[in-house]
Design a protein around this motif. Structure first.
Motif, PDB file in Angstrom:
ATOM      1  N   PHE A   1       0.850  -1.184   0.000  1.00 43.16           N
ATOM      2  CA  PHE A   1       0.000   0.000   0.000  1.00 43.16           C
ATOM      3  C   PHE A   1       0.891   1.240   0.000  1.00 43.16           C
ATOM      4  O   PHE A   1       1.872   1.305   0.737  1.00 43.16           O
TER       5      PHE A   1
ATOM      6  N   PRO B   1      -4.069   7.095  -2.929  1.00 41.33           N
ATOM      7  CA  PRO B   1      -3.544   5.823  -2.415  1.00 41.33           C
ATOM      8  C   PRO B   1      -3.757   4.694  -3.428  1.00 41.33           C
ATOM      9  O   PRO B   1      -4.751   4.694  -4.158  1.00 41.33           O
TER      10      PRO B   1
ATOM     11  N   PRO C   1      -6.971  -7.144  -5.500  1.00 35.08           N
ATOM     12  CA  PRO C   1      -7.782  -5.925  -5.341  1.00 35.08           C
ATOM     13  C   PRO C   1      -8.223  -5.763  -3.895  1.00 35.08           C
ATOM     14  O   PRO C   1      -8.822  -6.663  -3.322  1.00 35.08           O
ATOM     15  N   TRP C   2      -7.911  -4.606  -3.319  1.00 36.56           N
ATOM     16  CA  TRP C   2      -8.305  -4.343  -1.929  1.00 36.56           C
ATOM     17  C   TRP C   2      -9.744  -3.877  -1.849  1.00 36.56           C
ATOM     18  O   TRP C   2     -10.396  -4.023  -0.825  1.00 36.56           O
ATOM     19  N   VAL C   3     -10.206  -3.203  -2.886  1.00 33.74           N
ATOM     20  CA  VAL C   3     -11.557  -2.652  -2.878  1.00 33.74           C
ATOM     21  C   VAL C   3     -12.321  -3.304  -4.018  1.00 33.74           C
ATOM     22  O   VAL C   3     -11.785  -3.482  -5.117  1.00 33.74           O
ATOM     23  N   ASP C   4     -13.561  -3.681  -3.734  1.00 33.24           N
ATOM     24  CA  ASP C   4     -14.340  -4.469  -4.674  1.00 33.24           C
ATOM     25  C   ASP C   4     -15.006  -3.585  -5.732  1.00 33.24           C
ATOM     26  O   ASP C   4     -16.220  -3.460  -5.782  1.00 33.24           O
ATOM     27  N   THR C   5     -14.171  -2.943  -6.574  1.00 35.98           N
ATOM     28  CA  THR C   5     -14.695  -2.178  -7.707  1.00 35.98           C
ATOM     29  C   THR C   5     -13.914  -2.620  -8.940  1.00 35.98           C
ATOM     30  O   THR C   5     -12.763  -3.041  -8.825  1.00 35.98           O
TER      31      THR C   5
ATOM     32  N   GLU D   1     -21.982   0.236  -2.428  1.00 40.21           N
ATOM     33  CA  GLU D   1     -20.749   0.715  -3.063  1.00 40.21           C
ATOM     34  C   GLU D   1     -19.626   0.736  -2.032  1.00 40.21           C
ATOM     35  O   GLU D   1     -19.817   1.217  -0.912  1.00 40.21           O
ATOM     36  N   PRO D   2     -18.452   0.246  -2.388  1.00 35.67           N
ATOM     37  CA  PRO D   2     -17.382   0.161  -1.385  1.00 35.67           C
ATOM     38  C   PRO D   2     -16.612   1.461  -1.154  1.00 35.67           C
ATOM     39  O   PRO D   2     -15.764   1.512  -0.275  1.00 35.67           O
ATOM     40  N   THR D   3     -16.891   2.493  -1.935  1.00 31.33           N
ATOM     41  CA  THR D   3     -16.176   3.760  -1.770  1.00 31.33           C
ATOM     42  C   THR D   3     -17.135   4.840  -1.280  1.00 31.33           C
ATOM     43  O   THR D   3     -18.221   4.994  -1.829  1.00 31.33           O
TER      44      THR D   3
ATOM     45  N   SER E   1      -8.556   7.857   3.433  1.00 31.45           N
ATOM     46  CA  SER E   1      -7.530   8.694   2.816  1.00 31.45           C
ATOM     47  C   SER E   1      -8.095  10.091   2.621  1.00 31.45           C
ATOM     48  O   SER E   1      -9.181  10.258   2.067  1.00 31.45           O
TER      49      SER E   1
ATOM     50  N   ARG F   1     -11.995  10.098   1.426  1.00 27.83           N
ATOM     51  CA  ARG F   1     -12.691   8.888   0.991  1.00 27.83           C
ATOM     52  C   ARG F   1     -12.432   7.732   1.945  1.00 27.83           C
ATOM     53  O   ARG F   1     -11.319   7.591   2.466  1.00 27.83           O
TER      54      ARG F   1
ATOM     55  N   PHE G   1     -12.743   3.555   2.003  1.00 28.95           N
ATOM     56  CA  PHE G   1     -12.869   2.387   1.129  1.00 28.95           C
ATOM     57  C   PHE G   1     -13.124   1.156   2.008  1.00 28.95           C
ATOM     58  O   PHE G   1     -12.305   0.842   2.880  1.00 28.95           O
ATOM     59  N   ASP G   2     -14.258   0.490   1.760  1.00 34.20           N
ATOM     60  CA  ASP G   2     -14.459  -0.793   2.430  1.00 34.20           C
ATOM     61  C   ASP G   2     -13.502  -1.790   1.801  1.00 34.20           C
ATOM     62  O   ASP G   2     -13.501  -1.970   0.578  1.00 34.20           O
ATOM     63  N   LEU G   3     -12.700  -2.423   2.604  1.00 32.46           N
ATOM     64  CA  LEU G   3     -11.698  -3.338   2.061  1.00 32.46           C
ATOM     65  C   LEU G   3     -12.245  -4.759   1.967  1.00 32.46           C
ATOM     66  O   LEU G   3     -12.861  -5.257   2.908  1.00 32.46           O
ATOM     67  N   ALA G   4     -12.015  -5.354   0.815  1.00 29.69           N
ATOM     68  CA  ALA G   4     -12.406  -6.752   0.606  1.00 29.69           C
ATOM     69  C   ALA G   4     -11.110  -7.543   0.477  1.00 29.69           C
ATOM     70  O   ALA G   4     -10.584  -7.697  -0.615  1.00 29.69           O
TER      71      ALA G   4
END
Lengths: 142, 142
Positions: free
Chosen positions: A25, A40, A108-112, B6-8, B83, B128, B130-133
């Motif tokens: 990261f 980030p 991928p850390w974020v699910d987008t 949405e994860p963001t 962040s 922002r 970010f939900d982390l997956a």
């Protein structure tokens, strides 16, 4: 103050790469027209370049218009701050190069959806360790 | 995926400022001629600007030649990355302005002389979450 007491220490390039490989990261700074922006990212090291994923957006647009970027990752303990900066050129990987990257542990850390793959190719790597003099931290412990 | 999934998540500006006030370490990205550079700094918030100290060097030189900067600070837990980015204009504080800053809790983390005081005056603040997956983190716990 003698040289050995200087609180800032340059890291050897190999030590800097080891630090980069040991993290996933950081933040990428890039040009967007005449502005500097920073976001980030999570990344993986492959050889002497960093690989990350992105989607369409201002970051990709900025990198396409001006490939000059700087990346930083760091770690802080009570006594030492370590910061490694990679200055480089951003390049999108497509076709076979993009497919090879699928085999890297770039998670991928974020699910987008992030369908574009960018490599930051090294111009310069700089690592520094800073001995921290923060007596208030020790005061807090008392 | 519904909007709520949405994860963001964009943060409210006041929440972003609270995050900035709650931290004291981040990274500043700046222009140096036609390159972008990034270095870690410790800082304090005063109103809608950040204050930090620096010494003579490429950072000060870059800021003097081009005041456009971006600052970022972040925090990561297992589940959320936060962040906050402040885009702004860097300006050296001297004379009375510099002396007023002496009263702020801007503590030097590294024991080197840093006689110049810089303010980053806000153009834009963006926060922002970010939900982390990252299922591999949970896998590690098993």
């Amino acid at each position: 103050m003698s040289a050995s007491e200087e609180p800032t220490h340059e890291m050897h390039p190999e030590e800097s790469w080891e630090f980069l490989r040991g993290h996933e990261f950081g933040r990428i700074a890039f040009h967007l027209l005449d502005e500097v922006h920073i976001v980030p990212i999570n990344y993986v090291v492959e050889g002497e370049r960093l690989i990350f994923r992105t989607s369409e957006g201002s970051k990709l647009l900025g990198l396409k218009m001006n490939a000059d970027v700087a990346f930083e990752t760091d770690e802080i303990t009570d006594e030492v701050a370590t910061s490694v900066v990679l200055r480089g050129q951003a390049r999108e990987l497509t076709g076979d190069a993009g497919r090879l990257v699928e085999q890297l542990p770039l998670r991928p850390w974020v699910d987008t959806p992030k369908m574009r793959i960018i490599a930051i190719e090294k111009i310069e790597v700089t690592g520094r360790r800073f001995d921290l003099a923060r007596p208030w931290l020790r005061a807090r412990v008392d």
